[in-house]
Enzyme design. Structure first.
Site, PDB file in Angstrom:
ATOM      1  N   ARG A   1       0.851  -1.190   0.000  1.00 60.43           N
ATOM      2  CA  ARG A   1       0.000   0.000   0.000  1.00 60.43           C
ATOM      3  C   ARG A   1       0.889   1.242   0.000  1.00 60.43           C
ATOM      4  O   ARG A   1       1.999   1.237   0.530  1.00 60.43           O
ATOM      5  CB  ARG A   1      -0.918   0.010   1.220  1.00 60.43           C
TER       6      ARG A   1
ATOM      7  N   LYS B   1      -2.087  -1.884   7.483  1.00 65.15           N
ATOM      8  CA  LYS B   1      -3.529  -1.665   7.555  1.00 65.15           C
ATOM      9  C   LYS B   1      -4.206  -2.743   8.388  1.00 65.15           C
ATOM     10  O   LYS B   1      -5.215  -2.485   9.056  1.00 65.15           O
ATOM     11  CB  LYS B   1      -4.126  -1.634   6.145  1.00 65.15           C
TER      12      LYS B   1
ATOM     13  N   ARG C   1      -2.049  -2.625  -7.103  1.00 67.40           N
ATOM     14  CA  ARG C   1      -2.152  -3.857  -6.316  1.00 67.40           C
ATOM     15  C   ARG C   1      -3.133  -4.832  -6.976  1.00 67.40           C
ATOM     16  O   ARG C   1      -2.859  -6.032  -7.074  1.00 67.40           O
ATOM     17  CB  ARG C   1      -2.612  -3.535  -4.886  1.00 67.40           C
TER      18      ARG C   1
ATOM     19  N   HIS D   1      -3.444  -9.276   2.772  1.00 69.32           N
ATOM     20  CA  HIS D   1      -4.878  -9.339   2.999  1.00 69.32           C
ATOM     21  C   HIS D   1      -5.177 -10.343   4.107  1.00 69.32           C
ATOM     22  O   HIS D   1      -4.458 -11.336   4.269  1.00 69.32           O
ATOM     23  CB  HIS D   1      -5.613  -9.785   1.728  1.00 69.32           C
TER      24      HIS D   1
ATOM     25  N   TYR E   1      -8.327 -21.525   9.709  1.00 71.40           N
ATOM     26  CA  TYR E   1      -7.485 -22.716   9.775  1.00 71.40           C
ATOM     27  C   TYR E   1      -6.190 -22.594   8.971  1.00 71.40           C
ATOM     28  O   TYR E   1      -5.255 -23.350   9.189  1.00 71.40           O
ATOM     29  CB  TYR E   1      -8.278 -23.927   9.287  1.00 71.40           C
TER      30      TYR E   1
END
Length: 403
Positions: free
Chosen positions: A238, A265, A333, A356, A365
């Site tokens: 970012r 972020k 991105r 992310h 998991y």
């Protein structure tokens, strides 16, 4: 045993704060720094409260007892002296300015609602306080608000205008809550008339990437900006993560960029594995940094990074006159993600590289970091971008990669 002036003068700081009582609820708190503060402890409606009276020796023992007695009188009448002080501290509609109230708002509301307040603080300092900071809160009008918001829109920053409007609304909502104003002047300007966010779908084709990078390096923007735009594309970070990066975060030997939690972020630390191309860009940025601790030190001082919008402006300048649809830095991105998926890289590896958070059951998991795959993928991506700048025609291939 009541305190004496001699005993007060003899108080010494310790490793931790401690208290020494006088009488009838009055006591001093002694801090490791050496500071001594008078406090009054009392009970009202079955609840214990405390009131800070002042600092010793500015507030003497005699005067502290007088203030204690005044507070005790209020308690006897069923009035909380602590609440009285808080209301007086908050000010009244007749004398509190926007700048003063904004500081209170950031402490009491923003800091509790948001972990990172740097961005709203930047908008407050740059787009709100210079224009209405000295006005009394009660005197702020809808026209004042409109002027601030439309100033951003007229410069082509509709999304930023929406951010300013949202910040002002929350600020004035709190002013209503605190009884400083009866109605919020921002409500006369609905958000739908200021900015209506749209889902972003823009991705660059390989040919558009070639045009973008060629145009950027041929433009007259600062060399640091050219390198930064290229680096964001290569590393998939970012914009804010690059602007806040410090050289202590870059390990050239390991080929890693450690993004600390406070710059991320997601609020979690993240590792970016650096391709040979990215390392080369960092090497040049270090020479341009002039000894600054920041990777991207600003123009006026090496002690602060470039402003948040500086790269946006640089991108617009670089693309002037180019036959390519508009895009944002964040679209780089999405472009990297799209092309890497098209080249067969597993979704979880791409998502980890983008920093992310993987949602749902898979996110719960799947704790894998895919370090080796990410390192290989980002080197593939660096080589691919290089090929766009050297080949006239680029053919995308699909390569099966196993996570």
């Amino acid at each position: 045993m009541p305190l004496t002036d001699t005993a007060l003068k003899a108080l010494k700081p310790k490793d931790k704060p401690y208290t020494v009582s006088d009488e009838r609820g009055l006591y001093v708190e002694v801090f490791p720094t050496g500071g001594v503060v008078w406090r009054y402890r009392y009970r009202l409606n079955g609840k214990q409260e405390k009131l800070t009276l002042g600092k010793y020796p500015a507030l003497s023992l005699k005067n502290a007892r007088i203030k204690r007695d005044e507070a005790a009188t209020s308690v006897a009448m069923g009035v909380s002296p602590a609440e009285q002080k808080q209301r007086a501290k908050a000010g009244s509609p007749d004398n509190i300015t926007v700048a003063a109230f904004a500081e209170r708002f950031f402490v009491e509301v923003q800091a509790k609602d948001r972990k990172d307040t740097r961005l709203p603080r930047r908008y407050l300092d740059k787009d709100i306080l210079p224009f209405i900071g000295k006005k009394l809160v009660k005197d702020v009008t809808t026209e004042d608000v409109r002027s601030l918001i439309w100033r951003k829109k007229e410069h082509g920053f509709d999304a930023a205008a929406g951010v300013v409007r949202g910040l002002l609304k929350r600020l004035m909502d709190y002013a209503v809550t605190c009884g400083l104003i009866a109605a919020n002047p921002v409500l006369a300007l609905p958000m739908r008339h200021v900015h209506k966010p749209k889902a972003r779908e823009r991705t660059l084709s390989p040919e558009e990437i070639r045009i973008f990078l060629t145009a950027a390096f041929a433009s007259n923007i600062r060399r640091q900006f050219k390198l930064a735009l290229h680096l964001i594309l290569l590393t998939m970070v970012r914009k804010s993560e690059l602007l806040l990066a410090r050289w202590e975060h870059i390990d050239v030997g390991k080929g890693e960029w450690q993004i600390p939690a406070e710059n991320s972020k997601t609020g979690k630390p993240h590792i970016v594995y650096l391709s040979r191309q990215a390392l080369g860009l960092f090497e040049e940025l270090r020479r341009l940094a002039g000894g600054s601790e920041f990777v991207m030190p600003g123009r006026g001082t090496i002690k602060q990074p470039f402003a948040h919008n500086s790269l946006n402006t640089a991108l617009k300048t670089a693309l002037q006159g180019q036959d390519i649809p508009a895009f944002t830095i964040h679209d780089l991105r999405r472009t990297a993600s799209t092309l890497l998926h098209e080249n067969g890289w597993p979704a979880d590896v791409v998502e980890k590289a983008l920093n992310h958070t993987i949602g749902g059951v898979r996110g719960i998991y799947n704790r894998a970091e895919y370090a080796d795959q990410r390192r290989e993928m980002l080197q593939f991506w660096g080589d691919f971008i290089d090929s766009l700048l050297t080949d006239q025609k680029v053919v995308l291939g699909r390569f099966g990669k196993v996570a």
